[in-house]
Design a protein around this motif. Structure first.
Motif, PDB file in Angstrom:
ATOM      1  N   ILE A 185       0.852  -1.191   0.000  1.00  0.00           N
ATOM      2  CA  ILE A 185       0.000   0.000   0.000  1.00  0.00           C
ATOM      3  C   ILE A 185       0.886   1.238   0.000  1.00  0.00           C
ATOM      4  CG2 ILE A 185      -1.999   1.106   1.060  1.00  0.00           C
ATOM      5  CD1 ILE A 185      -2.003  -1.488   2.935  1.00  0.00           C
ATOM      6  N   ALA A 186       0.589   2.173  -0.896  1.00  0.00           N
ATOM      7  CA  ALA A 186       1.309   3.448  -0.958  1.00  0.00           C
ATOM      8  C   ALA A 186       0.285   4.579  -0.908  1.00  0.00           C
ATOM      9  CB  ALA A 186       2.150   3.529  -2.225  1.00  0.00           C
ATOM     10  N   LEU A 187       0.767   5.793  -0.682  1.00  0.00           N
ATOM     11  CA  LEU A 187      -0.135   6.945  -0.564  1.00  0.00           C
ATOM     12  C   LEU A 187       0.472   8.157  -1.245  1.00  0.00           C
ATOM     13  CD1 LEU A 187      -2.621   8.445   0.792  1.00  0.00           C
ATOM     14  CD2 LEU A 187      -1.033   8.983   2.664  1.00  0.00           C
ATOM     15  N   VAL A 188      -0.367   8.882  -1.979  1.00  0.00           N
ATOM     16  CA  VAL A 188      -0.057  10.240  -2.426  1.00  0.00           C
ATOM     17  C   VAL A 188      -1.193  11.123  -1.927  1.00  0.00           C
ATOM     18  CG1 VAL A 188       0.087  11.800  -4.401  1.00  0.00           C
ATOM     19  CG2 VAL A 188       1.328   9.646  -4.446  1.00  0.00           C
ATOM     20  N   ALA A 242       1.670  11.220 -11.793  1.00  0.00           N
ATOM     21  CA  ALA A 242       2.166  11.109 -13.169  1.00  0.00           C
ATOM     22  C   ALA A 242       3.670  11.328 -13.242  1.00  0.00           C
ATOM     23  CB  ALA A 242       1.439  12.126 -14.053  1.00  0.00           C
ATOM     24  N   ARG A 243       4.200  12.203 -12.386  1.00  0.00           N
ATOM     25  CA  ARG A 243       5.646  12.492 -12.402  1.00  0.00           C
ATOM     26  C   ARG A 243       6.475  11.423 -11.716  1.00  0.00           C
ATOM     27  NH1 ARG A 243       3.877  17.542 -10.585  1.00  0.00           N
ATOM     28  NH2 ARG A 243       4.669  17.016  -8.503  1.00  0.00           N
ATOM     29  N   THR A 244       5.933  10.785 -10.722  1.00  0.00           N
ATOM     30  CA  THR A 244       6.770   9.967  -9.834  1.00  0.00           C
ATOM     31  C   THR A 244       6.519   8.470  -9.896  1.00  0.00           C
ATOM     32  OG1 THR A 244       5.221  10.240  -7.972  1.00  0.00           O
ATOM     33  CG2 THR A 244       6.965  11.891  -8.209  1.00  0.00           C
ATOM     34  N   VAL A 245       5.400   8.024 -10.459  1.00  0.00           N
ATOM     35  CA  VAL A 245       5.066   6.596 -10.457  1.00  0.00           C
ATOM     36  C   VAL A 245       5.195   6.054 -11.880  1.00  0.00           C
ATOM     37  CG1 VAL A 245       3.333   4.847  -9.911  1.00  0.00           C
ATOM     38  CG2 VAL A 245       3.503   6.922  -8.508  1.00  0.00           C
ATOM     39  N   ALA A 246       6.210   5.242 -12.088  1.00  0.00           N
ATOM     40  CA  ALA A 246       6.455   4.700 -13.426  1.00  0.00           C
ATOM     41  C   ALA A 246       5.852   3.314 -13.597  1.00  0.00           C
ATOM     42  CB  ALA A 246       7.954   4.648 -13.698  1.00  0.00           C
ATOM     43  N   ARG A 275       3.285   0.274 -13.536  1.00  0.00           N
ATOM     44  CA  ARG A 275       1.828   0.142 -13.608  1.00  0.00           C
ATOM     45  C   ARG A 275       1.297  -0.343 -12.261  1.00  0.00           C
ATOM     46  NH1 ARG A 275      -2.380  -0.125 -17.104  1.00  0.00           N
ATOM     47  NH2 ARG A 275      -4.054  -1.604 -16.655  1.00  0.00           N
ATOM     48  N   THR A 276       0.250   0.294 -11.778  1.00  0.00           N
ATOM     49  CA  THR A 276      -0.291  -0.050 -10.466  1.00  0.00           C
ATOM     50  C   THR A 276      -1.790   0.205 -10.452  1.00  0.00           C
ATOM     51  OG1 THR A 276       0.008   0.304  -8.093  1.00  0.00           O
ATOM     52  CG2 THR A 276       0.060   2.253  -9.483  1.00  0.00           C
ATOM     53  N   LEU A 277      -2.416  -0.117  -9.343  1.00  0.00           N
ATOM     54  CA  LEU A 277      -3.829   0.192  -9.160  1.00  0.00           C
ATOM     55  C   LEU A 277      -3.922   1.491  -8.382  1.00  0.00           C
ATOM     56  CD1 LEU A 277      -6.896  -0.526  -9.216  1.00  0.00           C
ATOM     57  CD2 LEU A 277      -6.526  -1.688  -7.025  1.00  0.00           C
ATOM     58  N   LEU A 278      -4.491   2.524  -8.996  1.00  0.00           N
ATOM     59  CA  LEU A 278      -4.710   3.802  -8.328  1.00  0.00           C
ATOM     60  C   LEU A 278      -6.127   3.823  -7.777  1.00  0.00           C
ATOM     61  CD1 LEU A 278      -3.246   6.408 -10.869  1.00  0.00           C
ATOM     62  CD2 LEU A 278      -2.054   5.093  -9.123  1.00  0.00           C
ATOM     63  N   VAL A 279      -6.261   4.169  -6.510  1.00  0.00           N
ATOM     64  CA  VAL A 279      -7.576   4.353  -5.901  1.00  0.00           C
ATOM     65  C   VAL A 279      -7.678   5.806  -5.475  1.00  0.00           C
ATOM     66  CG1 VAL A 279      -9.175   3.640  -4.106  1.00  0.00           C
ATOM     67  CG2 VAL A 279      -7.611   1.963  -5.099  1.00  0.00           C
ATOM     68  N   VAL A 280      -8.493   6.571  -6.177  1.00  0.00           N
ATOM     69  CA  VAL A 280      -8.647   8.001  -5.910  1.00  0.00           C
ATOM     70  C   VAL A 280      -9.849   8.202  -4.993  1.00  0.00           C
ATOM     71  CG1 VAL A 280      -9.030  10.281  -6.924  1.00  0.00           C
ATOM     72  CG2 VAL A 280      -7.663   8.570  -8.159  1.00  0.00           C
ATOM     73  N   VAL A 281      -9.625   8.894  -3.866  1.00  0.00           N
ATOM     74  CA  VAL A 281     -10.712   9.230  -2.949  1.00  0.00           C
ATOM     75  C   VAL A 281     -10.736  10.746  -2.816  1.00  0.00           C
ATOM     76  CG1 VAL A 281     -11.662   8.992  -0.626  1.00  0.00           C
ATOM     77  CG2 VAL A 281     -10.500   7.048  -1.701  1.00  0.00           C
ATOM     78  N   ALA A 282     -11.809  11.363  -3.285  1.00  0.00           N
ATOM     79  CA  ALA A 282     -11.917  12.827  -3.279  1.00  0.00           C
ATOM     80  C   ALA A 282     -13.389  13.211  -3.218  1.00  0.00           C
ATOM     81  CB  ALA A 282     -11.265  13.409  -4.529  1.00  0.00           C
ATOM     82  N   ASP A 283     -13.645  14.517  -3.119  1.00  0.00           N
ATOM     83  CA  ASP A 283     -15.038  14.953  -3.115  1.00  0.00           C
ATOM     84  C   ASP A 283     -15.502  15.180  -4.551  1.00  0.00           C
ATOM     85  OD1 ASP A 283     -13.810  17.311  -3.787  1.00  0.00           O
ATOM     86  OD2 ASP A 283     -14.695  18.505  -2.172  1.00  0.00           O
ATOM     87  N   GLU A 284     -16.595  15.898  -4.715  1.00  0.00           N
ATOM     88  CA  GLU A 284     -17.167  16.085  -6.050  1.00  0.00           C
ATOM     89  C   GLU A 284     -16.350  17.121  -6.825  1.00  0.00           C
ATOM     90  OE1 GLU A 284     -21.206  16.959  -4.718  1.00  0.00           O
ATOM     91  OE2 GLU A 284     -21.840  15.032  -5.510  1.00  0.00           O
ATOM     92  N   ALA A 285     -15.133  16.736  -7.172  1.00  0.00           N
ATOM     93  CA  ALA A 285     -14.193  17.651  -7.806  1.00  0.00           C
ATOM     94  C   ALA A 285     -14.647  18.022  -9.210  1.00  0.00           C
ATOM     95  CB  ALA A 285     -12.805  17.013  -7.854  1.00  0.00           C
ATOM     96  N   ALA A 286     -14.429  19.293  -9.551  1.00  0.00           N
ATOM     97  CA  ALA A 286     -14.695  19.749 -10.910  1.00  0.00           C
ATOM     98  C   ALA A 286     -13.528  19.323 -11.799  1.00  0.00           C
ATOM     99  CB  ALA A 286     -14.855  21.260 -10.938  1.00  0.00           C
ATOM    100  N   ILE A 287     -13.832  18.901 -13.017  1.00  0.00           N
ATOM    101  CA  ILE A 287     -12.817  18.438 -13.958  1.00  0.00           C
ATOM    102  C   ILE A 287     -12.736  19.420 -15.117  1.00  0.00           C
ATOM    103  CG2 ILE A 287     -12.143  16.579 -15.520  1.00  0.00           C
ATOM    104  CD1 ILE A 287     -11.988  15.786 -12.605  1.00  0.00           C
ATOM    105  N   LEU A 336      -4.708  14.971 -18.014  1.00  0.00           N
ATOM    106  CA  LEU A 336      -3.912  14.279 -16.998  1.00  0.00           C
ATOM    107  C   LEU A 336      -4.515  12.915 -16.657  1.00  0.00           C
ATOM    108  CD1 LEU A 336      -1.580  14.337 -14.996  1.00  0.00           C
ATOM    109  CD2 LEU A 336      -3.039  15.648 -13.432  1.00  0.00           C
ATOM    110  N   ILE A 337      -5.832  12.881 -16.459  1.00  0.00           N
ATOM    111  CA  ILE A 337      -6.495  11.616 -16.118  1.00  0.00           C
ATOM    112  C   ILE A 337      -6.402  10.636 -17.283  1.00  0.00           C
ATOM    113  CG2 ILE A 337      -8.705  10.565 -15.491  1.00  0.00           C
ATOM    114  CD1 ILE A 337      -9.393  13.223 -14.082  1.00  0.00           C
ATOM    115  N   ARG A 338      -6.517  11.154 -18.500  1.00  0.00           N
ATOM    116  CA  ARG A 338      -6.386  10.287 -19.676  1.00  0.00           C
ATOM    117  C   ARG A 338      -5.001   9.647 -19.714  1.00  0.00           C
ATOM    118  NH1 ARG A 338      -9.507  10.194 -24.062  1.00  0.00           N
ATOM    119  NH2 ARG A 338     -10.492  12.171 -23.439  1.00  0.00           N
ATOM    120  N   ARG A 339      -3.972  10.421 -19.409  1.00  0.00           N
ATOM    121  CA  ARG A 339      -2.602   9.909 -19.376  1.00  0.00           C
ATOM    122  C   ARG A 339      -2.451   8.838 -18.303  1.00  0.00           C
ATOM    123  NH1 ARG A 339       2.598  13.559 -17.501  1.00  0.00           N
ATOM    124  NH2 ARG A 339       4.072  11.826 -17.190  1.00  0.00           N
TER     125      ARG A 339
END
Length: 294
Positions: A121-124, A171-175, A177-189, A196-199
């Motif tokens: 388990i890692a965290l950003v 995107a800058r630091t993780v080369a 392939r891994t499973l990203l789990v994003v936990v956030a509020d109702e963020a505007a895109i 960035l998300i597409r990348r």
């Protein structure tokens, strides 16, 4: 003495959820990595929700009841938890709990599932001013440090929320392939976020859990509240006017529709959670939706 956050997570998982629900939750988590360097492990009794394709028909015939194959990863996988710890997360969720508490519980449940499966388990996490990371490790002690980092970082007078900054850090630091789990509020895109998300989606597998914001207009809204983003007073009485309420809801719907449409186009599964009590069913639905979409 400070109560262990991992202990709170385990209490909710092992007291609120009965054994069958926990088994199904474990199975749904395991399905995330299905097909990735997995070897046959053993057989167990079939449970509701298991994949029919995993039934071992010959063994089932000999045993006299359905048995499913279980698989074990050849190597440990890495689960990278991405969390907004800006001041937006100090606000209230739709269910009335602090969004931070909902996020910490969600991160804890997902982290504990990863721990039970032997994954790293890692965290950003961070805000608009800075991002920080914790390297991938295993064990409950590491999960406690991770949860404590998120819990202590969120404050009403903290830095401005900026999920884009955290995703850019990944995107800058993780080369690898891994499973990203994003936990956030109702963020505007916006357009920058979309690129960035597409990348990230092209390189990693992503699960997205959205903590729903409190209603700020209408009959269920508080009569007087404050915007944690700038400290301004939100006069909900003014929102009782039909035109104001309609415009507010239209803007909220447009923001959420854009995010959901983008994630859908990119094959990213999104779940929604309103409260601490809703975390377990929300994560189960998220993992089940991911399995069915594969």
């Amino acid at each position: 003495m400070t109560t262990s956050l991992v202990a709170k997570v385990k209490s909710r998982m092992f007291i609120v959820a009965h054994r069958r629900a926990r088994t199904m939750l474990d199975g749904e988590y395991g399905s995330v990595f299905r097909g990735r360097s997995l070897d046959f492990d053993d057989l167990r009794a079939y449970n509701a929700g298991d994949e029919v394709r995993d039934i071992d028909w010959k063994a089932s015939a000999r045993y006299g009841a359905p048995l499913v194959r279980r698989y074990a990863a050849v190597r440990r996988q890495t689960v990278l938890l991405v969390a907004d710890t800006g001041r937006n997360m100090a606000a209230v969720s739709r269910g009335g709990d602090a969004k931070k508490d909902v996020a910490v519980m969600a991160l804890g449940v997902l982290g504990y599932l990863a721990h039970r499966h032997g994954d790293l388990i890692a965290l950003v996490s961070g805000n608009a001013e800075s991002s920080s990371s914790l390297p991938p490790r295993g064990g409950e002690a590491h999960l406690e440090v991770l949860l404590r980092r998120v819990d202590e970082a969120v404050a009403p007078d903290g830095g401005r929320s900026d999920l884009t900054a955290q995703l850019a850090h990944v995107a800058r630091t993780v080369a690898q392939r891994t499973l990203l789990v994003v936990v956030a509020d109702e963020a505007a895109i916006d357009d920058e976020d979309e690129a960035l998300i597409r990348r990230l989606a092209a390189q990693h597998e992503i699960l997205w859990l959205t903590v729903r914001d409190a209603e700020l207009a209408g009959p269920d809204a508080p009569r007087r509240s404050y915007d944690v983003a700038d400290g301004g007073v939100l006069l909900s009485l003014l929102a009782d006017a039909g035109d104001v309420l309609a415009d507010y809801r239209r803007l909220v719907d447009e923001r959420n529709d854009r995010r959901e449409a983008l994630l859908t186009r990119l094959g990213i599964v999104e779940g929604h959670v309103d409260s601490v009590d809703g975390v377990l069913p929300a994560i189960f639905r998220l993992l089940e939706k991911h399995r069915r979409g594969r």
